[in-house]
Each structure stands twice: as C-alpha cells, then as structure tokens.
Design a protein around this motif. Structure first.
Motif, PDB file in Angstrom:
ATOM      1  N   PRO A  65      11.386 -94.197  85.676  1.00 49.23           N
ATOM      2  CA  PRO A  65      10.749 -93.303  84.708  1.00 49.23           C
ATOM      3  C   PRO A  65      10.353 -91.993  85.397  1.00 49.23           C
ATOM      4  CG  PRO A  65       9.767 -95.503  84.633  1.00 49.23           C
ATOM      5  CD  PRO A  65      10.643 -95.451  85.845  1.00 49.23           C
ATOM      6  N   GLU A  66      10.365 -90.917  84.622  1.00 50.88           N
ATOM      7  CA  GLU A  66      10.058 -89.599  85.167  1.00 50.88           C
ATOM      8  C   GLU A  66       9.238 -88.795  84.168  1.00 50.88           C
ATOM      9  OE1 GLU A  66      13.790 -86.783  84.057  1.00 50.88           O
ATOM     10  OE2 GLU A  66      14.286 -88.433  85.439  1.00 50.88           O
ATOM     11  N   ALA A  67       8.605 -87.749  84.665  1.00 51.58           N
ATOM     12  CA  ALA A  67       7.878 -86.813  83.816  1.00 51.58           C
ATOM     13  C   ALA A  67       7.911 -85.443  84.482  1.00 51.58           C
ATOM     14  CB  ALA A  67       6.438 -87.269  83.609  1.00 51.58           C
ATOM     15  N   HIS A  68       7.596 -84.429  83.699  1.00 53.18           N
ATOM     16  CA  HIS A  68       7.602 -83.047  84.173  1.00 53.18           C
ATOM     17  C   HIS A  68       6.259 -82.406  83.856  1.00 53.18           C
ATOM     18  CE1 HIS A  68      11.867 -83.850  84.455  1.00 53.18           C
ATOM     19  NE2 HIS A  68      11.868 -84.171  83.174  1.00 53.18           N
ATOM     20  N   SER A  69       5.926 -81.366  84.577  1.00 50.51           N
ATOM     21  CA  SER A  69       4.679 -80.644  84.340  1.00 50.51           C
ATOM     22  C   SER A  69       4.924 -79.308  83.653  1.00 50.51           C
ATOM     23  CB  SER A  69       3.956 -80.372  85.664  1.00 50.51           C
ATOM     24  OG  SER A  69       3.656 -81.577  86.305  1.00 50.51           O
ATOM     25  N   ARG A  70       5.987 -78.643  84.028  1.00 52.67           N
ATOM     26  CA  ARG A  70       6.228 -77.279  83.563  1.00 52.67           C
ATOM     27  C   ARG A  70       7.158 -77.213  82.355  1.00 52.67           C
ATOM     28  NH1 ARG A  70       8.750 -72.414  87.300  1.00 52.67           N
ATOM     29  NH2 ARG A  70       8.948 -70.904  85.613  1.00 52.67           N
ATOM     30  N   TYR A  71       8.225 -77.984  82.381  1.00 54.65           N
ATOM     31  CA  TYR A  71       9.266 -77.866  81.354  1.00 54.65           C
ATOM     32  C   TYR A  71       9.235 -79.027  80.367  1.00 54.65           C
ATOM     33  CZ  TYR A  71      11.528 -74.169  84.056  1.00 54.65           C
ATOM     34  OH  TYR A  71      11.812 -73.009  84.719  1.00 54.65           O
ATOM     35  N   LEU A  72       9.538 -78.728  79.119  1.00 60.01           N
ATOM     36  CA  LEU A  72       9.861 -79.794  78.173  1.00 60.01           C
ATOM     37  C   LEU A  72      11.361 -79.973  78.214  1.00 60.01           C
ATOM     38  CD1 LEU A  72      11.316 -78.908  75.272  1.00 60.01           C
ATOM     39  CD2 LEU A  72       9.067 -78.106  74.744  1.00 60.01           C
ATOM     40  N   SER A 113       6.441 -82.171  91.764  1.00 61.51           N
ATOM     41  CA  SER A 113       6.080 -81.221  90.711  1.00 61.51           C
ATOM     42  C   SER A 113       6.201 -79.775  91.161  1.00 61.51           C
ATOM     43  CB  SER A 113       4.660 -81.481  90.210  1.00 61.51           C
ATOM     44  OG  SER A 113       4.582 -82.732  89.594  1.00 61.51           O
ATOM     45  N   GLU A 114       5.754 -79.486  92.363  1.00 60.41           N
ATOM     46  CA  GLU A 114       5.786 -78.103  92.848  1.00 60.41           C
ATOM     47  C   GLU A 114       7.213 -77.623  93.124  1.00 60.41           C
ATOM     48  OE1 GLU A 114       3.189 -75.964  92.994  1.00 60.41           O
ATOM     49  OE2 GLU A 114       2.085 -77.588  92.015  1.00 60.41           O
ATOM     50  N   GLU A 115       8.026 -78.472  93.757  1.00 62.46           N
ATOM     51  CA  GLU A 115       9.364 -78.046  94.167  1.00 62.46           C
ATOM     52  C   GLU A 115      10.398 -78.134  93.042  1.00 62.46           C
ATOM     53  OE1 GLU A 115       8.042 -80.952  95.458  1.00 62.46           O
ATOM     54  OE2 GLU A 115       7.176 -80.316  97.345  1.00 62.46           O
ATOM     55  N   ARG A 116      10.364 -79.250  92.267  1.00 59.90           N
ATOM     56  CA  ARG A 116      11.449 -79.518  91.313  1.00 59.90           C
ATOM     57  C   ARG A 116      10.954 -79.883  89.916  1.00 59.90           C
ATOM     58  NH1 ARG A 116      14.206 -83.996  94.703  1.00 59.90           N
ATOM     59  NH2 ARG A 116      14.054 -84.923  92.671  1.00 59.90           N
ATOM     60  N   ASP A 117       9.658 -79.800  89.669  1.00 59.31           N
ATOM     61  CA  ASP A 117       9.059 -80.147  88.384  1.00 59.31           C
ATOM     62  C   ASP A 117       9.447 -81.554  87.934  1.00 59.31           C
ATOM     63  OD1 ASP A 117       7.449 -79.662  86.081  1.00 59.31           O
ATOM     64  OD2 ASP A 117       9.257 -79.302  84.926  1.00 59.31           O
ATOM     65  N   ILE A 118       9.261 -82.519  88.827  1.00 54.09           N
ATOM     66  CA  ILE A 118       9.541 -83.910  88.453  1.00 54.09           C
ATOM     67  C   ILE A 118       8.630 -84.849  89.233  1.00 54.09           C
ATOM     68  CG2 ILE A 118      11.408 -84.272  90.132  1.00 54.09           C
ATOM     69  CD1 ILE A 118      12.859 -85.809  87.774  1.00 54.09           C
ATOM     70  N   ARG A 119       8.176 -85.876  88.520  1.00 50.58           N
ATOM     71  CA  ARG A 119       7.411 -86.975  89.113  1.00 50.58           C
ATOM     72  C   ARG A 119       8.114 -88.261  88.735  1.00 50.58           C
ATOM     73  NH1 ARG A 119       4.053 -84.244  86.071  1.00 50.58           N
ATOM     74  NH2 ARG A 119       3.658 -85.932  84.614  1.00 50.58           N
ATOM     75  N   PHE A 120       8.155 -89.219  89.667  1.00 54.96           N
ATOM     76  CA  PHE A 120       8.776 -90.511  89.410  1.00 54.96           C
ATOM     77  C   PHE A 120       7.728 -91.618  89.429  1.00 54.96           C
ATOM     78  CE2 PHE A 120      12.346 -88.097  91.238  1.00 54.96           C
ATOM     79  CZ  PHE A 120      13.266 -88.271  90.220  1.00 54.96           C
ATOM     80  N   TYR A 121       7.954 -92.627  88.601  1.00 53.34           N
ATOM     81  CA  TYR A 121       7.071 -93.780  88.475  1.00 53.34           C
ATOM     82  C   TYR A 121       7.878 -95.044  88.751  1.00 53.34           C
ATOM     83  CZ  TYR A 121       4.145 -90.420  86.041  1.00 53.34           C
ATOM     84  OH  TYR A 121       3.396 -89.320  85.730  1.00 53.34           O
ATOM     85  N   ASP A 122       7.207 -96.070  89.251  1.00 53.32           N
ATOM     86  CA  ASP A 122       7.867 -97.371  89.411  1.00 53.32           C
ATOM     87  C   ASP A 122       7.976 -98.076  88.070  1.00 53.32           C
ATOM     88  OD1 ASP A 122       8.518 -97.371  92.086  1.00 53.32           O
ATOM     89  OD2 ASP A 122       6.637 -98.295  92.714  1.00 53.32           O
TER      90      ASP A 122
END
Length: 157
Positions: A64-71, A99-108
């Motif tokens: 699973p992933e999420a973004h901070s800046r982009y929809l 988030s800072e480099e590529r606007d992505i966070r990953f979850y387990d």
C-alpha cells in the motif's frame, strides 16, 4: 476516493471537483494505444500524466502507498486490475517514507482495506488522505496500460 467511468463524464461533470475534472479532461478523447510510455507534461509539475505498461501482481507482492503532495487519477486504458484502498485515519506509520524526494510513503498493511475492480475505461481518484494498493491481479496476472494523472494539491489550494 472517487470511482467512475470515463464514458460517463458528461453526467459526472457537475459533481466532480474542478481539480479532478482538469485531469479527466486530459483523458477525454485520447488514443491511449498510441501514447508513448512515460511522462507527458500537461502543466509542468502542477499537472502531468504517466503512461504505464505493466503486468499485475498478486496482492501480497504489492505494498500500500500514499502521497502527500499529489492526488492520483488512475485510469485503466486496457487490461484490468484490483486496487486496494483505505483511509489513512487509522493507518499504522509508514514503513518507508520518501515524501520529500518522491512524494510516496509505503505501508506493510493497512486496516479496513477495500478493493476496487478496475476495467478498461474506469478511473479512480486517490487524494493524499487515501492509501491505495494499485496493480494487483484480480485472479491471474494481466497486462495493463494505465494513464496516471498526477495533480499537485499544494499548488491548487
């Protein structure tokens, strides 16, 4: 999260947020087979599209992933896939945060994950508060052509 069919855009135009409508208008009337894979600038870094060709994977192989800046507007041009989605409200902390480099966070994993079955012509909109797991096989791996429209939420406030 918003789900729809591009062919219904005439009906949805009055209820879809303007920021989303801008991305959907880019998709309207395109010959998706002739678009080259890669990035297409629509309005610089504010709005752009990524044309992706890939094979879906079992859900257990996709994080699973999420973004901070982009929809994200994830549009399936051909093929089919399952996309998991959940609210970030009660999600555990991300296991990897770019988030800072590529606007992505990953979850387990994320609690209360639901699934969307995406077929050619369907789109899903994921806002920064939506965690999503794209590219999952429905039953067997499938070749997919996806147009991913990214819209900068910070620039559009």
């Amino acid at each position: 999260m918003i789900y729809g069919q591009l062919e219904n855009m005439a009906h949805e135009i009055s209820v879809v947020p303007g920021i989303v409508l801008e991305g959907l208008r880019f998709l309207e009337g395109k010959d998706f087979a002739s678009l080259p894979a890669g990035r297409i600038d629509i309005d610089g870094d504010r709005v752009f599209a990524l044309v992706q060709d890939y094979r879906t994977k079992p859900e257990t192989e996709v994080r699973p992933e999420a973004h901070s800046r982009y929809l994200d507007i994830q549009f399936i041009a051909s093929g089919c896939e399952k996309i998991g989605f959940a609210s970030s409200t009660d999600a555990p902390p991300a296991v990897e945060d770019y988030s800072e480099e590529r606007d992505i966070r990953f979850y387990d994993h994320v609690p209360h994950e639901s699934s969307l079955l995406m077929t050619a012509g369907s789109y899903a909109v994921f806002f920064p508060w939506d965690i999503h797991r794209p590219g999952c096989s429905i039953s067997e791996p499938c070749d997919v052509r996806k147009i991913l429209v990214k819209i900068d939420m910070h620039h559009n406030r």
